[in-house]
Motif scaffolding. Structure first.
Motif, PDB file in Angstrom:
ATOM      1  N   PHE A 132       0.840  -1.202   0.000  1.00 11.21           N
ATOM      2  CA  PHE A 132       0.000   0.000   0.000  1.00 11.21           C
ATOM      3  C   PHE A 132       0.879   1.258   0.000  1.00 11.21           C
ATOM      4  CE2 PHE A 132      -2.609   3.181   2.317  1.00 11.21           C
ATOM      5  CZ  PHE A 132      -3.715   3.216   1.474  1.00 11.21           C
ATOM      6  N   LYS A 133       1.903   1.244   0.833  1.00 15.14           N
ATOM      7  CA  LYS A 133       2.809   2.396   0.918  1.00 15.14           C
ATOM      8  C   LYS A 133       3.601   2.568  -0.369  1.00 15.14           C
ATOM      9  CE  LYS A 133       6.590   4.315   3.678  1.00 15.14           C
ATOM     10  NZ  LYS A 133       7.492   4.105   4.847  1.00 15.14           N
ATOM     11  N   GLU A 134       4.143   1.443  -0.906  1.00 10.75           N
ATOM     12  CA  GLU A 134       4.950   1.500  -2.125  1.00 10.75           C
ATOM     13  C   GLU A 134       4.147   2.026  -3.313  1.00 10.75           C
ATOM     14  OE1 GLU A 134       6.342  -2.470  -2.539  1.00 10.75           O
ATOM     15  OE2 GLU A 134       8.098  -2.187  -1.219  1.00 10.75           O
ATOM     16  N   GLN A 135       2.855   1.717  -3.352  1.00  6.78           N
ATOM     17  CA  GLN A 135       2.011   2.140  -4.474  1.00  6.78           C
ATOM     18  C   GLN A 135       1.358   3.506  -4.247  1.00  6.78           C
ATOM     19  OE1 GLN A 135      -0.701  -0.971  -5.661  1.00  6.78           O
ATOM     20  NE2 GLN A 135       0.948  -2.485  -5.906  1.00  6.78           N
ATOM     21  N   GLY A 136       1.817   4.214  -3.213  1.00  5.16           N
ATOM     22  CA  GLY A 136       1.351   5.586  -3.000  1.00  5.16           C
ATOM     23  C   GLY A 136       0.069   5.697  -2.226  1.00  5.16           C
ATOM     24  N   GLY A 137      -0.235   4.704  -1.373  1.00  6.23           N
ATOM     25  CA  GLY A 137      -1.491   4.717  -0.636  1.00  6.23           C
ATOM     26  C   GLY A 137      -1.639   5.874   0.333  1.00  6.23           C
ATOM     27  N   PHE A 138      -0.497   6.412   0.807  1.00 12.76           N
ATOM     28  CA  PHE A 138      -0.566   7.525   1.747  1.00 12.76           C
ATOM     29  C   PHE A 138      -0.413   8.881   1.045  1.00 12.76           C
ATOM     30  CE2 PHE A 138       1.201   3.940   4.258  1.00 12.76           C
ATOM     31  CZ  PHE A 138       0.135   3.783   5.141  1.00 12.76           C
ATOM     32  N   GLU A 139      -0.308   8.847  -0.299  1.00  9.58           N
ATOM     33  CA  GLU A 139      -0.020  10.094  -1.029  1.00  9.58           C
ATOM     34  C   GLU A 139      -1.065  10.439  -2.082  1.00  9.58           C
ATOM     35  OE1 GLU A 139       3.617   8.981  -2.818  1.00  9.58           O
ATOM     36  OE2 GLU A 139       4.657   8.666  -0.917  1.00  9.58           O
ATOM     37  N   TYR A 140      -1.973   9.512  -2.385  1.00 12.55           N
ATOM     38  CA  TYR A 140      -2.837   9.740  -3.546  1.00 12.55           C
ATOM     39  C   TYR A 140      -3.722  10.976  -3.391  1.00 12.55           C
ATOM     40  CZ  TYR A 140      -6.751   7.564  -1.001  1.00 12.55           C
ATOM     41  OH  TYR A 140      -7.738   7.268  -0.094  1.00 12.55           O
ATOM     42  N   ALA A 141      -4.189  11.247  -2.181  1.00 13.18           N
ATOM     43  CA  ALA A 141      -5.056  12.420  -1.986  1.00 13.18           C
ATOM     44  C   ALA A 141      -4.295  13.717  -2.254  1.00 13.18           C
ATOM     45  CB  ALA A 141      -5.633  12.425  -0.574  1.00 13.18           C
ATOM     46  N   SER A 142      -3.048  13.780  -1.762  1.00 14.67           N
ATOM     47  CA  SER A 142      -2.253  14.995  -1.995  1.00 14.67           C
ATOM     48  C   SER A 142      -1.882  15.121  -3.476  1.00 14.67           C
ATOM     49  CB  SER A 142      -0.990  14.991  -1.129  1.00 14.67           C
ATOM     50  OG  SER A 142      -0.158  13.890  -1.451  1.00 14.67           O
ATOM     51  N   LYS A 143      -1.672  13.967  -4.156  1.00 13.12           N
ATOM     52  CA  LYS A 143      -1.418  13.999  -5.603  1.00 13.12           C
ATOM     53  C   LYS A 143      -2.615  14.585  -6.338  1.00 13.12           C
ATOM     54  CE  LYS A 143       1.799  10.186  -6.483  1.00 13.12           C
ATOM     55  NZ  LYS A 143       1.938   8.855  -7.122  1.00 13.12           N
ATOM     56  N   MET A 144      -3.806  14.133  -5.957  1.00 14.10           N
ATOM     57  CA  MET A 144      -5.020  14.633  -6.602  1.00 14.10           C
ATOM     58  C   MET A 144      -5.156  16.137  -6.398  1.00 14.10           C
ATOM     59  SD  MET A 144      -7.691  11.579  -5.689  1.00 14.10           S
ATOM     60  CE  MET A 144      -9.129  12.568  -6.055  1.00 14.10           C
ATOM     61  N   ARG A 145      -4.943  16.588  -5.159  1.00 12.05           N
ATOM     62  CA  ARG A 145      -5.056  18.019  -4.885  1.00 12.05           C
ATOM     63  C   ARG A 145      -4.022  18.808  -5.687  1.00 12.05           C
ATOM     64  NH1 ARG A 145      -5.804  15.992   0.413  1.00 12.05           N
ATOM     65  NH2 ARG A 145      -7.960  16.274   1.129  1.00 12.05           N
ATOM     66  N   GLY A 146      -2.794  18.273  -5.768  1.00 11.30           N
ATOM     67  CA  GLY A 146      -1.738  18.961  -6.513  1.00 11.30           C
ATOM     68  C   GLY A 146      -2.079  19.117  -7.982  1.00 11.30           C
ATOM     69  N   VAL A 147      -2.573  18.029  -8.598  1.00 11.57           N
ATOM     70  CA  VAL A 147      -2.917  18.075 -10.017  1.00 11.57           C
ATOM     71  C   VAL A 147      -4.121  18.986 -10.253  1.00 11.57           C
ATOM     72  CG1 VAL A 147      -3.793  16.698 -11.945  1.00 11.57           C
ATOM     73  CG2 VAL A 147      -1.890  15.842 -10.581  1.00 11.57           C
ATOM     74  N   LEU A 148      -5.134  18.888  -9.397  1.00  8.66           N
ATOM     75  CA  LEU A 148      -6.320  19.737  -9.551  1.00  8.66           C
ATOM     76  C   LEU A 148      -5.964  21.215  -9.387  1.00  8.66           C
ATOM     77  CD1 LEU A 148      -8.981  17.568  -7.698  1.00  8.66           C
ATOM     78  CD2 LEU A 148      -9.050  18.259 -10.112  1.00  8.66           C
ATOM     79  N   THR A 149      -5.099  21.514  -8.430  1.00 10.89           N
ATOM     80  CA  THR A 149      -4.654  22.900  -8.251  1.00 10.89           C
ATOM     81  C   THR A 149      -3.880  23.372  -9.473  1.00 10.89           C
ATOM     82  OG1 THR A 149      -4.521  22.608  -5.847  1.00 10.89           O
ATOM     83  CG2 THR A 149      -3.287  24.453  -6.794  1.00 10.89           C
ATOM     84  N   GLY A 150      -3.016  22.491  -9.990  1.00 11.26           N
ATOM     85  CA  GLY A 150      -2.242  22.840 -11.180  1.00 11.26           C
ATOM     86  C   GLY A 150      -3.120  23.204 -12.360  1.00 11.26           C
ATOM     87  N   PHE A 151      -4.248  22.511 -12.501  1.00  6.46           N
ATOM     88  CA  PHE A 151      -5.164  22.775 -13.610  1.00  6.46           C
ATOM     89  C   PHE A 151      -6.214  23.844 -13.277  1.00  6.46           C
ATOM     90  CE2 PHE A 151      -3.716  18.605 -15.238  1.00  6.46           C
ATOM     91  CZ  PHE A 151      -3.409  19.005 -16.528  1.00  6.46           C
ATOM     92  N   GLY A 152      -6.067  24.472 -12.111  1.00  4.59           N
ATOM     93  CA  GLY A 152      -6.936  25.599 -11.788  1.00  4.59           C
ATOM     94  C   GLY A 152      -8.253  25.228 -11.137  1.00  4.59           C
ATOM     95  N   PHE A 153      -8.344  24.017 -10.549  1.00  2.00           N
ATOM     96  CA  PHE A 153      -9.561  23.604  -9.853  1.00  2.00           C
ATOM     97  C   PHE A 153      -9.319  23.707  -8.346  1.00  2.00           C
ATOM     98  CE2 PHE A 153      -9.743  21.360 -13.920  1.00  2.00           C
ATOM     99  CZ  PHE A 153     -11.029  21.667 -14.345  1.00  2.00           C
TER     100      PHE A 153
END
Length: 647
Positions: A132-153
């Protein structure tokens, strides 16, 4: 590691070949651009590489279990979900894993820790936690926020239903989703459409740091310069590989064409010399053997085809019937918007004769509305607009609403100029690539690029000394953009334009207006000058940054400096080229003056007038001195240009 390889790929449409002998290699972590004119087959080739279609000939081999993400042009999400839930679906496997972890935790809480079953479950639990940790289980929410912010959402938009969004927002979300999926090979067809400059800058940084490989088609040359490190050029129905970014590719291709043309010319001269010898000496007894030997040499020669490039592009210029006054436009405390709903303001700026001002700012801020308000197509909410004297205004509308959907291409132009012969109208349309039956197509049948060319056709026909352009490079391929840049740079009038094309801004803008909802700020120079000035201001304001961030900034600064050096070289070359052009024009003018004086001296009435003849001779000598000096200046500039190109 090799991810994908195309070998001798061919696509046919009936008896017509779109491309053939196409060979391409995509390596791990590569950043690759596919370029070529509109209609060359770029999208067709991308679909083959993505596995959506199959080639007519040849093969495309892929690494085992290669994951590919393909984003088509203007491909938007169509979903009943809200924004967050749709992107969160990418991480469904992680959610299942998280659910299993919680189930194991419940089991562990109800089992005696001394039993074998407990030890077995704890092993499962530890293994699942590690995965779970290796596949980004503790990071996916922050990844989503980062990408959404990058695209102006922003977070306030996460709950919005996707079907309630605009087409541009849906396209951005489709790109966001495919980035979060993180395929090993990311294939993007025109991903920069609908993106404003802030999002483009973010996307460039994201793709440079992307863990997989990227294959991209884009007309955004600035984007390509910042992202890719190799280019495949689809030209003349085949593919050629170049190393470097877009600017490096254009230079290398131009150098290759020059070298090939030189070799071709040398061979043609050799062929002509051999053929001339054969024709003159074949019948002479004393030279027959030598002539026969040369004829055999001609027969065995591997003759080069004349080097060509598949770069059919528009060619045109803007013209005016009169000069405008120096004061072209004054805008004071202007507020723009619709129905008293202010989009932006107060806005104040001035434009003077000869300036080429580019307006930049986020999407939806009111840039197009500002142009329409200046043109009185939209009422101002408040403030003043003062247009100068003797203005001949030409307007390019990005929405192409000035075109009539049911008119033919020919009538769209001819109806505005009924006094002009049809042959002249068709000749003009031909220079914009409307040939044959194309002129009888209705406007509504045309592609976005064809409509853009038609609107430019109409502009080139009318006298203009103040050109107002709204996103003029949208829908144009790279060749057409470069022709438009040349036309604007050679235009002697004044230009005000809105654009998000940073390469275009660099080529034509003398000034930048950065527009926000509360005002507008003026910067001298082109887009890179604007970036430099704003970066310097930002650095001065942020001197207390922590060390780790400072190091990151230094890396970006070094990259920017490298890019700036490249741009400075381009500007230096353009400056020398302008010198060459100026001295050429000066020589032409002086030669015409020289010829005119000689013609006057040969007139019978002057030949017998010693005083007049002496005066003309002095003028001739002075003109010759000026001509000699201009030739010397031209030679010096031309040599400097040649040395610059050889560096």
């Amino acid at each position: 590691m090799l991810l994908l390889q195309a070998n001798n790929v061919e696509r046919r449409f009936g008896a017509d070949i779109l491309f053939h002998n196409v060979n391409m290699q995509i390596d791990e972590h590569s950043r690759t651009a596919l370029v070529g004119r509109n209609g060359a087959g770029k999208t067709t080739l991308l679909k083959m590489i993505a596995g959506i279609t199959e080639p007519d000939e040849g093969t495309i081999s892929k690494a085992h279990d290669l994951s590919i993400g393909y984003l088509a042009q203007d491909q938007g999400l169509d979903s009943q979900n809200n924004i967050w839930d749709e992107l969160d679906s990418v991480f469904a496997p992680l959610h299942e894993m998280e659910k299993s972890i919680h189930q194991l935790e419940e089991k562990l809480s109800s089992i005696d820790s001394t039993t074998d079953e407990y030890q077995y479950i704890i092993q499962q639990y530890d293994h699942l936690q590690t995965t779970f940790k290796e596949q980004g289980g503790f990071e996916y929410a922050s990844k989503m926020r980062g990408v959404l912010t990058g695209f102006g959402f922003g977070e306030d938009m996460y709950d919005l239903p996707i079907n309630s969004l605009s087409g541009g927002q849906k396209t951005k979300l489709a790109l966001a989703k495919i980035l979060l999926q993180e395929p090993q090979l990311l294939i993007l067809d025109e991903p920069t459409n609908h993106l404003d400059m802030n999002v483009l800058n973010w996307l460039e940084d994201y793709l440079r740091g992307y863990n997989g490989s990227v294959l991209v088609v884009s007309h955004d040359r600035y984007f390509l310069d910042h992202v890719v490190s190799q280019v495949y050029d689809l030209d003349n129905q085949t593919l050629t590989h170049y190393t470097g970014n877009y600017s490096a590719f254009t230079k290398e291709k131009a150098d290759w064409l020059r070298a090939e043309m030189k070799h071709y010319d040398q061979q043609q001269k050799k062929i002509a010399k051999l053929e001339d010898f054969v024709n003159k000496n074949l019948v002479r007894a004393s030279t027959t053997k030598r002539a026969q030997a040369r004829r055999k040499q001609l027969e065995k020669m591997d003759r080069m085809e004349r080097p060509t490039t598949d770069d059919s592009s528009i060619h045109f210029s803007f013209h005016s019937d009169k000069d405008s006054g120096n004061e072209v436009l004054d805008v004071e405390n202007l507020k723009v918007g619709y129905n008293e709903n202010v989009l932006a303001g107060p806005l104040s700026f001035k434009e003077r004769k000869g300036q080429r001002i580019g307006i930049i700012g986020p999407n939806g801020i009111g840039k197009s509305t500002l142009l329409k308000t200046i043109l009185k197509k939209q009422p101002a909410i408040s403030g003043s607009i003062k247009l100068g004297a003797n203005l001949e205004i030409g307007y390019y509308d990005q929405e192409q609403q000035q075109l009539h959907p049911d008119k033919t291409v020919l009538d769209e132009v001819w109806d505005d100029h009924p006094e002009v012969p049809e042959t002249e109208i068709r000749s003009l349309l031909g220079s914009f690539l409307f040939v044959g039956d194309d002129v009888f197509k209705t406007v509504k049948e045309l592609s976005g690029g064809q409509k853009a060319r038609l609107e430019l056709t109409k502009l080139s026909f009318q006298p203009i000394n103040f050109l107002i352009l709204d996103e003029p490079t949208n829908h144009l391929d790279i060749d057409s953009r470069e022709v438009l840049e040349t036309a604007i740079n050679e235009f002697t009038g004044t230009v005000l334009f809105v654009s998000h094309d940073r390469y275009f801004l660099n080529q034509v803008a003398t000034d930048i207006l950065n527009m926000s909802s509360t005002g507008i700020t003026h910067y001298q120079g082109n887009y890179d000058d604007f970036v430099n000035e704003t970066s310097t201001l930002s650095q001065n304001e942020d001197k207390t940054t922590i060390p780790s961030t400072t190091q990151t900034s230094s890396k970006k600064s070094a990259g920017q400096q490298s890019y700036q050096a490249s741009k400075q070289n381009q500007r230096a070359r353009r400056k020398i080229q302008r010198e060459v052009d100026k001295f050429e024009q000066e020589m032409d003018s002086l030669q015409a003056k020289h010829d005119q004086i000689e013609q006057q001296m040969s007139a019978p009435e002057v030949a017998t007038d010693i005083a007049k003849l002496s005066d003309l001779q002095k003028q001739l000598d002075e003109c010759q001195q000026q001509l000699d000096q201009a030739e010397e200046n031209w030679t010096d500039a031309a040599e400097r240009l040649e040395e610059f190109d050889q560096e």
